[in-house]
Design a protein around this motif. Structure first.
Motif, PDB file in Angstrom:
ATOM      1  N   ALA A  27       0.847  -1.198   0.000  1.00  0.00           N
ATOM      2  CA  ALA A  27       0.000   0.000   0.000  1.00  0.00           C
ATOM      3  C   ALA A  27       0.881   1.245   0.000  1.00  0.00           C
ATOM      4  CB  ALA A  27      -0.905   0.007   1.225  1.00  0.00           C
ATOM      5  N   PRO A  28       0.489   2.290  -0.761  1.00  0.00           N
ATOM      6  CA  PRO A  28       1.217   3.565  -0.675  1.00  0.00           C
ATOM      7  C   PRO A  28       1.055   4.172   0.717  1.00  0.00           C
ATOM      8  CG  PRO A  28      -0.223   3.493  -2.616  1.00  0.00           C
ATOM      9  CD  PRO A  28      -0.602   2.338  -1.750  1.00  0.00           C
ATOM     10  N   VAL A  29       1.972   5.042   1.079  1.00  0.00           N
ATOM     11  CA  VAL A  29       1.908   5.698   2.377  1.00  0.00           C
ATOM     12  C   VAL A  29       0.699   6.635   2.430  1.00  0.00           C
ATOM     13  CG1 VAL A  29       3.059   7.353   3.895  1.00  0.00           C
ATOM     14  CG2 VAL A  29       4.385   5.557   2.760  1.00  0.00           C
ATOM     15  N   ALA A  30      -0.078   6.540   3.504  1.00  0.00           N
ATOM     16  CA  ALA A  30      -1.227   7.434   3.721  1.00  0.00           C
ATOM     17  C   ALA A  30      -1.362   7.642   5.223  1.00  0.00           C
ATOM     18  CB  ALA A  30      -2.496   6.843   3.118  1.00  0.00           C
ATOM     19  N   PHE A  31      -0.402   8.349   5.809  1.00  0.00           N
ATOM     20  CA  PHE A  31      -0.348   8.474   7.271  1.00  0.00           C
ATOM     21  C   PHE A  31      -1.546   9.214   7.842  1.00  0.00           C
ATOM     22  CE2 PHE A  31       2.575  11.503   5.236  1.00  0.00           C
ATOM     23  CZ  PHE A  31       1.938  12.706   5.523  1.00  0.00           C
ATOM     24  N   HIS A  32      -2.259  10.005   7.016  1.00  0.00           N
ATOM     25  CA  HIS A  32      -3.435  10.719   7.526  1.00  0.00           C
ATOM     26  C   HIS A  32      -4.562   9.758   7.918  1.00  0.00           C
ATOM     27  CE1 HIS A  32      -4.335  10.041   3.268  1.00  0.00           C
ATOM     28  NE2 HIS A  32      -5.609  10.136   3.587  1.00  0.00           N
ATOM     29  N   GLN A  33      -4.510   8.529   7.371  1.00  0.00           N
ATOM     30  CA  GLN A  33      -5.561   7.558   7.675  1.00  0.00           C
ATOM     31  C   GLN A  33      -5.498   7.061   9.121  1.00  0.00           C
ATOM     32  OE1 GLN A  33      -7.993   6.740   5.772  1.00  0.00           O
ATOM     33  NE2 GLN A  33      -7.427   6.777   3.613  1.00  0.00           N
ATOM     34  N   HIS A  34      -4.381   7.285   9.802  1.00  0.00           N
ATOM     35  CA  HIS A  34      -4.258   6.810  11.185  1.00  0.00           C
ATOM     36  C   HIS A  34      -5.263   7.487  12.112  1.00  0.00           C
ATOM     37  CE1 HIS A  34      -0.933   4.116  10.800  1.00  0.00           C
ATOM     38  NE2 HIS A  34      -0.155   5.019  10.247  1.00  0.00           N
ATOM     39  N   GLY A  35      -5.616   8.713  11.807  1.00  0.00           N
ATOM     40  CA  GLY A  35      -6.526   9.418  12.700  1.00  0.00           C
ATOM     41  C   GLY A  35      -7.969   9.369  12.255  1.00  0.00           C
ATOM     42  N   MET A  36      -8.313   8.390  11.426  1.00  0.00           N
ATOM     43  CA  MET A  36      -9.670   8.310  10.884  1.00  0.00           C
ATOM     44  C   MET A  36     -10.208   6.886  11.005  1.00  0.00           C
ATOM     45  SD  MET A  36      -9.149  10.477   7.361  1.00  0.00           S
ATOM     46  CE  MET A  36      -8.469  12.135   7.374  1.00  0.00           C
ATOM     47  N   GLY A  37     -11.536   6.760  10.968  1.00  0.00           N
ATOM     48  CA  GLY A  37     -12.172   5.444  10.901  1.00  0.00           C
ATOM     49  C   GLY A  37     -12.211   4.702  12.220  1.00  0.00           C
ATOM     50  N   ARG A  38     -12.760   3.474  12.160  1.00  0.00           N
ATOM     51  CA  ARG A  38     -12.946   2.662  13.369  1.00  0.00           C
ATOM     52  C   ARG A  38     -11.624   2.185  13.947  1.00  0.00           C
ATOM     53  NH1 ARG A  38     -14.696  -1.838  12.606  1.00  0.00           N
ATOM     54  NH2 ARG A  38     -14.653  -1.975  10.326  1.00  0.00           N
ATOM     55  N   LEU A  39     -10.622   1.978  13.088  1.00  0.00           N
ATOM     56  CA  LEU A  39      -9.348   1.438  13.543  1.00  0.00           C
ATOM     57  C   LEU A  39      -8.301   2.526  13.705  1.00  0.00           C
ATOM     58  CD1 LEU A  39      -9.222  -1.780  11.310  1.00  0.00           C
ATOM     59  CD2 LEU A  39      -9.991  -1.582  13.683  1.00  0.00           C
ATOM     60  N   LYS A  40      -8.717   3.738  14.056  1.00  0.00           N
ATOM     61  CA  LYS A  40      -7.787   4.864  14.149  1.00  0.00           C
ATOM     62  C   LYS A  40      -6.691   4.575  15.166  1.00  0.00           C
ATOM     63  CE  LYS A  40     -11.051   7.766  15.199  1.00  0.00           C
ATOM     64  NZ  LYS A  40     -12.251   6.929  15.449  1.00  0.00           N
ATOM     65  N   ASN A  41      -5.510   5.093  14.864  1.00  0.00           N
ATOM     66  CA  ASN A  41      -4.339   4.883  15.702  1.00  0.00           C
ATOM     67  C   ASN A  41      -3.813   6.244  16.139  1.00  0.00           C
ATOM     68  OD1 ASN A  41      -1.925   4.228  16.896  1.00  0.00           O
ATOM     69  ND2 ASN A  41      -0.979   3.346  15.067  1.00  0.00           N
ATOM     70  N   LEU A  42      -3.918   6.563  17.422  1.00  0.00           N
ATOM     71  CA  LEU A  42      -3.487   7.856  17.935  1.00  0.00           C
ATOM     72  C   LEU A  42      -2.156   7.765  18.683  1.00  0.00           C
ATOM     73  CD1 LEU A  42      -6.893   9.260  19.303  1.00  0.00           C
ATOM     74  CD2 LEU A  42      -5.932   9.420  17.000  1.00  0.00           C
ATOM     75  N   ARG A  43      -1.445   6.652  18.526  1.00  0.00           N
ATOM     76  CA  ARG A  43      -0.174   6.482  19.227  1.00  0.00           C
ATOM     77  C   ARG A  43       0.885   7.423  18.660  1.00  0.00           C
ATOM     78  NH1 ARG A  43       1.004   0.266  18.504  1.00  0.00           N
ATOM     79  NH2 ARG A  43       3.097   1.114  18.844  1.00  0.00           N
ATOM     80  N   SER A  44       1.876   7.734  19.458  1.00  0.00           N
ATOM     81  CA  SER A  44       2.922   8.659  19.032  1.00  0.00           C
ATOM     82  C   SER A  44       3.791   8.092  17.918  1.00  0.00           C
ATOM     83  CB  SER A  44       3.812   9.026  20.228  1.00  0.00           C
ATOM     84  OG  SER A  44       4.445   7.871  20.745  1.00  0.00           O
ATOM     85  N   ASP A  45       3.845   6.761  17.792  1.00  0.00           N
ATOM     86  CA  ASP A  45       4.659   6.151  16.734  1.00  0.00           C
ATOM     87  C   ASP A  45       3.836   5.790  15.502  1.00  0.00           C
ATOM     88  OD1 ASP A  45       3.161   4.045  17.689  1.00  0.00           O
ATOM     89  OD2 ASP A  45       4.851   2.668  17.938  1.00  0.00           O
ATOM     90  N   ALA A  46       2.618   6.334  15.400  1.00  0.00           N
ATOM     91  CA  ALA A  46       1.721   5.964  14.296  1.00  0.00           C
ATOM     92  C   ALA A  46       2.334   6.262  12.932  1.00  0.00           C
ATOM     93  CB  ALA A  46       0.387   6.699  14.435  1.00  0.00           C
TER      94      ALA A  46
END
Length: 381
Positions: A154-173
């Motif tokens: 998958a191409p990089v899409a780091f903005h997706q970490h803060g969206m959706g049901r599986l959002k990742n808010l960790r500092s190393d996201a």
């Protein structure tokens, strides 16, 4: 003001900082901008690194205390006058990696990354330089950049970490794949097996892009736009359909494979090919123009082979192509041409390519190129 208004890091790209602002405040990305900052326009369905809306910039400036000129340095428009003359709002641009944006999805690798850099960051962030096709190698660690997650492609899409049901808010996201949760710290790194001097030369070139005060070599009297315009023309010529013989000679000389994807511009080529081709270009520039002329001579590569891109060549390349790569021509320095033209001017009062060719023993194309060289260097006829 925000509880935490983290500062942009060195060479951080605008979109990376937008995501870090939200994640470091432990707020989902969409909630952060839509509800907290009250910005209701598009962010992730466009290339926000190109020309971000003034309304968004104003809201962020108020919330973080950042000045407008500091925010402008995070955007790709900061490369205007250096990598490209003017950055279009949409569409292809020289040196810019195409992102293939479809809604919030990235269909193409518009963002590259160095896994070593991301692993070393306290809070992983993405560099502005990684958005350029010019950068296929890390200027710090000399390893090849990656375009896709090595686990799921998958191409990089780091903005997706803060969206959706599986959002990742960790500092190393930032170093985690948004699609399969693979940790980029586990990536296998690759370093080109070439002379250290060439790797360092490439890193030096990349470093100049990140700095407003460094200049690469002395080919264009400090005019970076003409330098990078010329380099873009070189990679286009070497990687294009007419560049096969040049690639063969360079591949044998430097012992690196040069196999492009047919019909694709440099920005759409694989990161491996782009790195190898840029290493070749750096090697040529370090011995400019002698190495270039020697390689062209061995490949029987003449001026006519540059016909498709000739109009794109800046003077520091076209002058070499005009005088040194004309089939059957004898090389004359600018000083010799200038002396001959001054003689003709005193004797005949006017100058034309026919009289210059007769005096210097040049054929038609060579005589025209010699006169063109003189005019472009500031001569007057």
């Amino acid at each position: 003001m925000l509880p935490l208004h983290t500062q942009p890091r060195q060479d951080e790209v605008f979109s990376s900082w937008l995501v870090r602002l939200a994640l470091e405040n432990e707020i989902p990305v969409h909630t952060f901008y839509y509800s907290l900052l009250q910005y209701h326009g598009q962010i992730w369905t466009r290339d926000i690194d190109r020309h971000p809306p003034h309304e968004l910039l104003d809201l962020i400036a108020q919330a973080t205390g950042q000045k407008a000129n500091a925010l402008a340095r995070l955007c790709l428009t900061s490369y205007e006058g250096r990598l490209y003359e003017k950055l279009p709002i949409t569409g292809d641009a020289p040196w810019l990696m195409p992102a293939g944006i479809y809604h919030r999805i990235r269909k193409r690798p518009g963002m590259q990354f160095c896994p070593v850099c991301l692993s070393s960051d306290n809070f992983p962030y993405y560099r502005k330089l990684w958005r350029t096709s010019l950068a296929a190698m890390c200027d710090i660690h000399h390893c090849r950049l990656l375009e896709y997650c090595p686990s799921c492609q998958a191409p990089v899409a780091f903005h997706q970490h803060g969206m959706g049901r599986l959002k990742n808010l960790r500092s190393d996201a930032g170093r985690i794949c948004h699609n399969c949760r693979y940790d980029f710290a586990d990536c296998v790194i690759a370093v080109a097996d070439v002379d250290t001097e060439i790797l360092e030369g490439y890193a030096e070139l990349l470093t100049t892009i990140k700095s407003d005060h460094l200049y690469y070599l002395d080919l264009t009297d400090g005019n970076e736009f003409l330098l990078f315009k010329g380099i873009r023309a070189l990679v286009g010529g070497l990687g294009g359909r007419n560049g096969f013989r040049l690639r063969s000679v360079l591949s044998a000389l430097l012992q690196i494979p040069l196999v492009p994807e047919v019909g694709k511009d440099f920005e759409y080529q694989s990161v491996q090919f782009r790195m190898y081709l840029m290493l070749c270009v750096v090697w040529l520039l370090k011995g400019w123009p002698e190495r270039f002329c020697e390689v062209c001579a061995e490949a029987n590569f003449t001026r006519s082979r540059f016909s498709e891109i000739y109009n794109e060549l800046p003077f520091w390349i076209s002058s070499v192509v005009d005088v040194r790569l004309n089939l059957g021509s004898t090389h004359h320095s600018y000083e010799e041409i200038d002396s001959a033209i001054k003689y003709l001017s005193m004797r005949e009062g006017s100058i034309c390519w026919q009289s210059l060719g007769m005096l210097m023993g040049l054929k038609r194309d060579s005589a025209k190129s010699a006169l063109n060289l003189w005019l472009r260097r500031g001569g007057r006829g």
